[in-house]
Every structure is written in C-alpha cells, then in structure tokens.
Design an enzyme around this catalytic site. Sequence first.
Site, PDB file in Angstrom:
ATOM      1  N   HIS A  59       0.853  -1.181   0.000  1.00 56.36           N
ATOM      2  CA  HIS A  59       0.000   0.000   0.000  1.00 56.36           C
ATOM      3  C   HIS A  59       0.897   1.242   0.000  1.00 56.36           C
ATOM      4  O   HIS A  59       2.049   1.184   0.435  1.00 56.36           O
ATOM      5  CB  HIS A  59      -0.896   0.011   1.226  1.00 56.36           C
ATOM      6  CG  HIS A  59      -1.915  -1.087   1.247  1.00 56.36           C
ATOM      7  ND1 HIS A  59      -2.949  -1.103   2.145  1.00 56.36           N
ATOM      8  CD2 HIS A  59      -2.065  -2.204   0.483  1.00 56.36           C
ATOM      9  CE1 HIS A  59      -3.702  -2.170   1.935  1.00 56.36           C
ATOM     10  NE2 HIS A  59      -3.169  -2.864   0.937  1.00 56.36           N
ATOM     11  N   GLU A  61       1.090   3.824   1.878  1.00 51.61           N
ATOM     12  CA  GLU A  61       1.659   4.190   3.178  1.00 51.61           C
ATOM     13  C   GLU A  61       2.822   3.271   3.549  1.00 51.61           C
ATOM     14  O   GLU A  61       3.847   3.741   4.057  1.00 51.61           O
ATOM     15  CB  GLU A  61       0.584   4.114   4.280  1.00 51.61           C
ATOM     16  CG  GLU A  61      -0.577   5.066   4.086  1.00 51.61           C
ATOM     17  CD  GLU A  61      -1.723   4.482   3.257  1.00 51.61           C
ATOM     18  OE1 GLU A  61      -2.817   5.075   3.306  1.00 51.61           O
ATOM     19  OE2 GLU A  61      -1.538   3.458   2.573  1.00 51.61           O
ATOM     20  N   CYS A  89      -5.819   1.823   5.910  1.00 53.66           N
ATOM     21  CA  CYS A  89      -6.437   0.588   6.387  1.00 53.66           C
ATOM     22  C   CYS A  89      -5.805   0.235   7.742  1.00 53.66           C
ATOM     23  O   CYS A  89      -4.789   0.814   8.137  1.00 53.66           O
ATOM     24  CB  CYS A  89      -6.218  -0.534   5.373  1.00 53.66           C
ATOM     25  SG  CYS A  89      -4.509  -1.123   5.297  1.00 53.66           S
ATOM     26  N   CYS A  92      -2.014  -0.461   7.552  1.00 54.02           N
ATOM     27  CA  CYS A  92      -1.191   0.734   7.388  1.00 54.02           C
ATOM     28  C   CYS A  92      -1.171   1.578   8.649  1.00 54.02           C
ATOM     29  O   CYS A  92      -0.118   2.100   9.041  1.00 54.02           O
ATOM     30  CB  CYS A  92      -1.678   1.542   6.195  1.00 54.02           C
ATOM     31  SG  CYS A  92      -1.382   0.725   4.609  1.00 54.02           S
TER      32      CYS A  92
END
Length: 163
Positions: A59, A61, A89, A92
């Site tokens: 992801h 992040e 999420c 993260c």
Amino acid sequence: MKESPWAGPERRHMRAAISAARRGIAKGQTPFGSCIVRGGRRICCAHNRVWQTTDITAHAEIVAIRRACAILRTVDLSGCVLYSTCEPCPMCLSAIHWARVPLLVFGARIADAANAGFNEILLSNEEFSRRGCLRVEIYADFMRAECGVLFSEWSAAKRASAY
C-alpha cells in the site's frame, strides 16, 4: 480524530501525495498516494504498488514508510507527518503506529474506497486508534474532495482492479 485546521503550506504535501497516486494510476496501479514529511522537508512520496509487485502489503503508506526508513536509516519516524490520499487501512495504521509517526493527515475515507470497490475493513482510524490505544494524532478529511477525485480517475482509466 480532528478535522484539519490547515489551509496553507501543508497543502503542497497532500498535493504531492495526490500526484504520486496519479503516477500510480498511470502505471496501472490503484488510486492511493502517500507522502512523508519531517520538519517541513519532504522525505519521500509513494503510490500503491500492489499489482506491480504482486504484494498485497504494498500500500502507498507502507511503501512510503519503507522508503523513509531507508532514507533516514532508522525505523523510528518520530517527528514525521504522513499524508495519505485515503484513510489508511488497519494494516497501514498499525505500521504508522509502529514507525512512531506522530501525525497522520488523510483525505478520502475508508468508506470512499469501499464504495469504489475495494475490499476494505470498515473500521475507521478513529475507532481503531481508540481501541488499540495508538499514539497517532489523526486529521481527517484534509483536501477530501481533491483526494476523492482519484477514485473517478482510476475508474475511468480501467487499468487496475480493486483488491
């Protein structure tokens, strides 16, 4: 979770995260971008690389945290601010916590990603932070409209699937 009071220079960092997300969309990735800043200086920006790397944890992040740690040669990102085009999420947000990032600023909401077709865990950062006693100050809805447009741009590009 607080709404951001910022209007000035901090916008440039979110714009950099938005630009990173657009670069990702152009490369067939999903519409998420992130930027890490320390002392007003941009350390790095990243976009989601899940499809490119076939790594479900890639992801924006996480990619940004990995890069910032490598650049700064530490796993402690105290003093940094993480800008994300979308509410992180739980995975993260956990990484943000463990990296000791004290301030998170995000635009779109997890519900926006779910509405775009992503398989989200519908647990807000506010609720997750409260339940997990995370030490991350969170500012929500910063430039939300500009960040939300990324989902439409991604959908129109028809290059990457949601996961």
